[in-house]
Motif scaffolding. Structure first.
Motif: not given
Length: 514
Positions: A76-100
């Protein structure tokens, strides 16, 4: 007619530009999001232009304000957003770096498919400002990558690495002498070892790559350190085409650093090339630069200039030598001594093994392979604190990956640190420092699954991983021969991600002379 054309042509160009922007910022992201959700992938709803970058920057900012306990989960300290995303959506998920979008890949079988098939899953071209920090072989593909890899390989053969051991001894002795001076009046002292390890690994790469000392290479080191922080900031910003040309404060500073780095390295390379042209004998023919230039010259003489590297390309590889060679080793050393400070039993076992193999002599190349306990410790440190917490790949055409159909131009994210900390792959003790899990080798520890990849894996595994491990073993062995250490009461545990995984607040230890 000419007047009509003059009027319509600019209008057509503007229309095309507007259409491309609308497609990039809105139409394509919405189409990709629909495609992902249809296949069972989850993530935040796309937000125009920014995607998840605002929340990512805010969570990172908040995480850096709060140190953690040594027993706390570092994710949660090193990569807090990715940790939050994986915890919320599970291993099958995606995130947005701008429009990508970035699609997470956590399964060992799929990771293996990605890293072994480098013709299908390629490294995405980094944003122009990011390329200022590290380009060279790390960003090349296809024929150019193969050409550079072939030329560079010669510098990292075992017999070449063996020749670099004395230079590493010299650098380590310089650091140890500084520590002994600090301990000359007292039996112990408090010391932040992080800057010493940064100086050490910078000195090592200066000597082994360029035949120079840290005094000559210190400017390169400090410039790249500053550039790394500016690059981290660029990573968290939305990449907008053409933005790099605007004279913002960060853009101007990054370009100024890049120009100074190139000028400094060009002088070093040109001086060596002139020496080679004159046939002058050199004490540095077996350093990385000398080996690289000879290997490059051989390729050009045997196959033609198109098979060799230009001077500018050699300079880019020198930048990679300096940054990657310095960062990975210094961070591995600092996390190793931190963990050995906490786990005194493993520090004692490592010291005993070093004494058995080398007595009080300097570590030699052959003896390093007999350091089984030290190797177990370093592997466990790399598992818990991998130098690069994640890496990415890109598909250039529609691709089948497991059950997923990945559209072209989509980025796949392999979050190394999350794979290394995955309880399902490593067991209930995944968060604990247990070097014994590597007692029978990496294959046994991972049950032959690809869930340990601190230097990546496959054809594009880090070319300098053996160099980094050799340097770290020598430095750790020489420190263990002379000193005992424990955590200082002032030590603050604050691992942070700045291009590599490093301690935000240093590494304060109590050092004792043996």
């Amino acid at each position: 007619m000419k007047v009509v054309i003059i009027i319509l042509f600019p209008a057509l160009l503007v229309t095309i530009w507007v259409w491309r922007m609308v497609n990039w910022v809105w139409l394509r992201p919405r189409k990709l999001e629909k495609c992902f959700r249809k296949q069972g992938l989850n993530g935040h709803t796309y937000r125009t232009l920014y995607g998840d970058t605002k929340e990512m920057a805010e969570l990172t900012k908040q995480a850096k304000l709060k140190p953690i306990k040594l027993t706390d989960d570092i994710l949660p300290r090193v990569l807090p957003f990715y940790h939050h995303t994986l915890n919320k959506y599970g291993n099958y998920c995606f995130a947005w770096i701008g429009p990508e979008p970035r699609v997470f890949v956590m399964e060992p079988e799929l990771i293996k498919e990605i890293v072994t098939n480098h013709n299908m899953f390629k490294k995405p071209k980094p944003a122009p400002l990011v390329q200022l920090l590290v380009s060279g072989i790390s960003s090349y593909e296809d024929h150019k990558w193969a050409k550079h890899r072939k030329i560079l390989n010669s510098a990292f053969y075992a017999e070449k690495l063996k020749c670099m051991v004395p230079a590493m001894h010299t650098s380590c002795e310089d650091m140890i002498n500084k520590w002994e001076i600090l301990l000359s009046k007292n039996k112990s002292c408090e010391l932040d070892v992080h800057p010493y390890f940064e100086d050490l690994t910078s000195d090592v790469i200066s000597r082994t790559a360029f035949g120079s000392s840290y005094a000559e290479g210190t400017r390169i080191f400090h410039l790249q350190k500053e550039l790394a922080e500016l690059t981290r900031q660029a990573f968290q910003s939305v990449y907008i085409p053409g933005w790099r040309f605007l004279p913002t404060r960060r853009n101007r500073r990054m370009k100024a650093i890049d120009n100074e780095l190139k000028d400094t390295l060009k002088k070093i390379v040109s001086k060596r090339e002139r020496s080679m042209d004159l046939g002058e004998a050199s004490d540095h023919q077996e350093d990385l630069l000398g080996i690289l230039l000879k290997s490059n010259l051989k390729e050009i003489q045997e196959h033609g200039s198109e098979f060799g590297m230009t001077t500018d390309e050699v300079i880019e590889e020198c930048k990679v030598f300096y940054f990657a060679g310095q960062e990975s080793s210094s961070n591995l050393l600092v996390w190793t001594v931190v963990l050995l400070s906490v786990h005194q039993n493993w520090q004692a076992r490592a010291r005993e093994e070093v004494q058995q193999v080398f007595q009080n002599n300097k570590p030699d190349f052959e003896g390093l392979n007999r350091l089984k306990i030290v190797t177990m410790i370093l592997n466990e440190v790399l598992r818990l604190y991998p130098p690069a917490p994640y890496f990415v790949r890109k598909v250039n055409q529609e691709t089948k990956l497991g059950k997923l159909n990945i559209p072209p131009e989509v980025i796949l994210m392999i979050p190394t640190i999350f794979v290394h900390h995955n309880q399902e792959l490593w067991g209930d003790d995944v968060k604990e420092f247990k070097p014994e899990r590597f007692s029978e080798g990496i294959a046994k520890a991972t049950q032959s699954r690809l869930c340990f990849l601190p230097f990546s894996w496959g054809p594009r595994i880090c070319i300098g991983n053996n160099f980094a491990m050799m340097e770290t073993k020598i430095a750790l062995a020489m420190v263990l021969q002379r000193f005992a250490f424990e955590l200082s009461p002032s030590y603050t545990h604050a691992p942070t991600y700045v291009v590599t995984l490093r301690p935000q607040c240093g590494a304060h230890l109590i050092l004792r002379k043996l």
